[in-house]
Structure formats: structure tokens, C-alpha cells
Scaffold this motif. Sequence first.
Motif, PDB file in Angstrom:
ATOM      1  N   GLY A  58     214.198  30.398 123.430  1.00 49.97           N
ATOM      2  CA  GLY A  58     214.817  31.296 124.384  1.00 49.97           C
ATOM      3  C   GLY A  58     214.050  31.636 125.630  1.00 49.97           C
ATOM      4  N   LEU A  59     212.832  31.137 125.794  1.00 48.42           N
ATOM      5  CA  LEU A  59     212.078  31.393 127.025  1.00 48.42           C
ATOM      6  C   LEU A  59     212.646  30.536 128.143  1.00 48.42           C
ATOM      7  N   ASP A  60     213.077  31.178 129.225  1.00 47.70           N
ATOM      8  CA  ASP A  60     213.682  30.444 130.338  1.00 47.70           C
ATOM      9  C   ASP A  60     212.616  29.673 131.118  1.00 47.70           C
ATOM     10  N   PRO A  61     212.829  28.382 131.358  1.00 45.12           N
ATOM     11  CA  PRO A  61     211.872  27.608 132.157  1.00 45.12           C
ATOM     12  C   PRO A  61     211.781  28.142 133.584  1.00 45.12           C
ATOM     13  N   SER A  62     210.604  28.008 134.175  1.00 46.24           N
ATOM     14  CA  SER A  62     210.402  28.419 135.565  1.00 46.24           C
ATOM     15  C   SER A  62     209.406  27.476 136.214  1.00 46.24           C
ATOM     16  N   TRP A  63     209.435  27.458 137.561  1.00 48.63           N
ATOM     17  CA  TRP A  63     208.499  26.590 138.274  1.00 48.63           C
ATOM     18  C   TRP A  63     207.053  27.006 138.056  1.00 48.63           C
ATOM     19  N   GLY A  64     206.835  28.296 137.809  1.00 46.37           N
ATOM     20  CA  GLY A  64     205.476  28.771 137.582  1.00 46.37           C
ATOM     21  C   GLY A  64     204.824  28.181 136.354  1.00 46.37           C
ATOM     22  N   MET A  65     205.629  27.654 135.437  1.00 43.19           N
ATOM     23  CA  MET A  65     205.069  27.030 134.236  1.00 43.19           C
ATOM     24  C   MET A  65     204.219  25.813 134.573  1.00 43.19           C
ATOM     25  N   LEU A  66     204.452  25.221 135.731  1.00 45.74           N
ATOM     26  CA  LEU A  66     203.649  24.069 136.140  1.00 45.74           C
ATOM     27  C   LEU A  66     202.194  24.445 136.378  1.00 45.74           C
ATOM     28  N   LEU A  67     201.933  25.738 136.588  1.00 43.78           N
ATOM     29  CA  LEU A  67     200.557  26.205 136.791  1.00 43.78           C
ATOM     30  C   LEU A  67     199.824  26.434 135.478  1.00 43.78           C
ATOM     31  N   VAL A  68     200.556  26.533 134.384  1.00 40.87           N
ATOM     32  CA  VAL A  68     199.944  26.902 133.102  1.00 40.87           C
ATOM     33  C   VAL A  68     198.873  25.900 132.651  1.00 40.87           C
ATOM     34  N   PRO A  69     199.072  24.576 132.753  1.00 40.30           N
ATOM     35  CA  PRO A  69     197.997  23.668 132.345  1.00 40.30           C
ATOM     36  C   PRO A  69     196.706  23.886 133.123  1.00 40.30           C
ATOM     37  N   PHE A  70     196.816  24.228 134.402  1.00 42.54           N
ATOM     38  CA  PHE A  70     195.613  24.464 135.208  1.00 42.54           C
ATOM     39  C   PHE A  70     194.938  25.773 134.810  1.00 42.54           C
ATOM     40  N   ILE A  71     195.736  26.796 134.524  1.00 43.51           N
ATOM     41  CA  ILE A  71     195.180  28.061 134.034  1.00 43.51           C
ATOM     42  C   ILE A  71     194.479  27.830 132.706  1.00 43.51           C
ATOM     43  N   ALA A  72     195.122  27.061 131.830  1.00 45.36           N
ATOM     44  CA  ALA A  72     194.529  26.766 130.523  1.00 45.36           C
ATOM     45  C   ALA A  72     193.237  25.975 130.673  1.00 45.36           C
ATOM     46  N   PHE A  73     193.188  25.087 131.657  1.00 46.09           N
ATOM     47  CA  PHE A  73     191.965  24.313 131.897  1.00 46.09           C
ATOM     48  C   PHE A  73     190.818  25.224 132.304  1.00 46.09           C
ATOM     49  N   VAL A  74     191.068  26.145 133.238  1.00 45.18           N
ATOM     50  CA  VAL A  74     190.024  27.062 133.695  1.00 45.18           C
ATOM     51  C   VAL A  74     189.537  27.936 132.542  1.00 45.18           C
ATOM     52  N   ALA A  75     190.489  28.496 131.780  1.00 46.95           N
ATOM     53  CA  ALA A  75     190.119  29.328 130.641  1.00 46.95           C
ATOM     54  C   ALA A  75     189.391  28.505 129.584  1.00 46.95           C
ATOM     55  N   GLY A  76     189.870  27.287 129.343  1.00 45.89           N
ATOM     56  CA  GLY A  76     189.245  26.427 128.345  1.00 45.89           C
ATOM     57  C   GLY A  76     187.821  26.050 128.709  1.00 45.89           C
ATOM     58  N   PHE A  77     187.547  25.878 130.002  1.00 45.66           N
ATOM     59  CA  PHE A  77     186.185  25.551 130.428  1.00 45.66           C
ATOM     60  C   PHE A  77     185.233  26.691 130.084  1.00 45.66           C
ATOM     61  N   GLY A  78     185.678  27.926 130.318  1.00 46.07           N
ATOM     62  CA  GLY A  78     184.832  29.075 129.994  1.00 46.07           C
ATOM     63  C   GLY A  78     184.567  29.182 128.507  1.00 46.07           C
ATOM     64  N   TRP A  79     185.630  29.029 127.698  1.00 48.69           N
ATOM     65  CA  TRP A  79     185.450  29.154 126.258  1.00 48.69           C
ATOM     66  C   TRP A  79     184.694  27.960 125.683  1.00 48.69           C
ATOM     67  N   ALA A  80     184.877  26.782 126.234  1.00 45.11           N
ATOM     68  CA  ALA A  80     184.107  25.618 125.780  1.00 45.11           C
ATOM     69  C   ALA A  80     182.622  25.813 126.070  1.00 45.11           C
ATOM     70  N   SER A  81     182.312  26.317 127.258  1.00 44.49           N
ATOM     71  CA  SER A  81     180.920  26.582 127.614  1.00 44.49           C
ATOM     72  C   SER A  81     180.334  27.656 126.712  1.00 44.49           C
ATOM     73  N   PHE A  82     181.136  28.668 126.406  1.00 44.30           N
ATOM     74  CA  PHE A  82     180.688  29.721 125.493  1.00 44.30           C
ATOM     75  C   PHE A  82     180.406  29.138 124.107  1.00 44.30           C
ATOM     76  N   GLY A  83     181.287  28.265 123.634  1.00 39.78           N
ATOM     77  CA  GLY A  83     181.079  27.645 122.333  1.00 39.78           C
ATOM     78  C   GLY A  83     179.823  26.786 122.300  1.00 39.78           C
ATOM     79  N   ILE A  84     179.564  26.037 123.373  1.00 39.90           N
ATOM     80  CA  ILE A  84     178.343  25.225 123.461  1.00 39.90           C
ATOM     81  C   ILE A  84     177.115  26.125 123.463  1.00 39.90           C
ATOM     82  N   LEU A  85     177.215  27.245 124.181  1.00 35.70           N
ATOM     83  CA  LEU A  85     176.112  28.207 124.211  1.00 35.70           C
ATOM     84  C   LEU A  85     175.803  28.725 122.804  1.00 35.70           C
ATOM     85  N   ILE A  86     176.834  29.100 122.064  1.00 36.30           N
ATOM     86  CA  ILE A  86     176.636  29.607 120.704  1.00 36.30           C
ATOM     87  C   ILE A  86     176.014  28.539 119.823  1.00 36.30           C
ATOM     88  N   SER A  87     176.469  27.305 119.935  1.00 40.99           N
ATOM     89  CA  SER A  87     175.927  26.230 119.107  1.00 40.99           C
ATOM     90  C   SER A  87     174.457  25.964 119.426  1.00 40.99           C
TER      91      SER A  87
END
Length: 268
Positions: A147-176
Amino acid sequence: MSAVPTTRPTRPGRPGRLDRAALTGVLVREIVNFGSYWRASAFSSTVEPTIYLIAFGFGFGSLVSKVNGLDYVQFVGTGTVATAVLFSSVFPAMFGTFVKYTYQKTYDAILAAPVDTEELVTAEALWISARAGVFGCVPMLVAIVFGLDPSWGMLLVPFIAFVAGFGWASFGILISAVMKSIDNFSYVTSTVITPLFLVAGTFFPISGLPEWARILANVNPLYHCVQLVRDAVFGLSAIDLWHLGFMVVFGLVAWRLAINRMEKRLIT
């Protein structure tokens, strides 16, 4: 058998830090290696957030019709994008990195080539964040079915996820790099990741939380990812520059700390 060198030779004529050829070499290795386990990785990184979406969306959704002006399934569907990003970045970075340099000795072999620790950590973080950018979109696609209506803004989500993922990946490497035993990761999971997961505004708005919890939420990178994804889907505003800026700063700080600690762990 001769010992593997712990420092790499200086490359003649090297143009500077973060050499493209070195980054590409590490990335290509990760991509080729990913072909042998991509099914298990995709399953674990997407199914759990999707279960959260279905359970909360239809469980609480039957009791709560609207949250902040959104249908509850829309509220949760956009929020679980950040959850998928978290699961597909911080945990693979923590456990995968630790296994590679402790048990498999993969990093010793890579550092024997013309690659330094900065390039190694950067390539690892980029690869994990690229995967997170893909896996993070799965709950949103599931939410569209429900039921979530598609929108053009959804095209930005992979890029947002990439930026967030880089931070959490770096954090995970730091912990390891900091932890001496893989068993110690449970301390970080219980005292850091789980509390941040619960006060990210994924399943309920933070406005109803105590003041101390709202303060914690505002310094939580996962919260800023949740808000930025929701606003990308339903309408961006000026405040999203703050959310994006926080995520970028978190990623850069975690990245540099990860490089510093990994150098101390690998280069003796």
C-alpha cells in the motif's frame, strides 16, 4: 614457510593516497568473492527487516491507523529501510572484517601487494555500503506491495542508503579493529546498536519518548537515515540538509577512526 610481511613496499611514482588502482583491486576481489555467498547474504540482509515490516505494519497497524499523518504501514515501510541498511552494513563489517584479518589472514595477503591500510579499509567500506544501498530498498518495495504509494523521491533512497551504509560499515570495521575477540561483539550489539535501533523512530515516533531518549535519537545516525528516507518518499524540506549532513559527518569520522585503528592492528 616465510613470514608474510606486515608492511608493504613503497610504490614508485605513487600519485598519492587512495590510489584508484589499489581501490579497484580490492573492490574487484570483493565482488568476485561475493559471487560465492550472495544468496545467503541477500537473504539475511533483507528477510529480517521485511519480517519487521510485516509484523509491525500489520500487527500494530491493526491498532494504530495513523502516525504523524501517515498510514502506519507507510510509516514503518519507510523506516525499515534504515533497519535493512544497518543490518546489511554494520554486522558484515564487524564479523567479516574480523574473520578476514584474524582467521583467514586475507588482509596480510592484500597488504603484501601495493595496497595500504587506508585503501583497504576504504574499499571494504565502499563495497559494504554499495550492498547496503541495494538491500536497503527491499523493505520499501515490499511496502509498495502492501500500500505504499510510489513517488519520484524513492529514486533517492539507494543513495541515502549508500551514505548511511558507509558510516555504519566504517563503524563496524572500527569495532572489529578494537575488539580482541569476536565474542566481545555482543557488548557492542547490546549496549550500542540495539539502543540506537530502538530510538531511531522506525516503528514509533520519538516525540512521545522521554527527553533523554529524544536527545539520544538526535545524535543517532540511524534516526537521521529514517527521517531522510521518509522525507525523500513523502516530500523533502530544508531540515533534511541537517539529516544528510549528520550522516556524512558520522561516516567521515567513523571512516578515519577505522583506518587509524586498523593500521595499529595490522601494521606492527
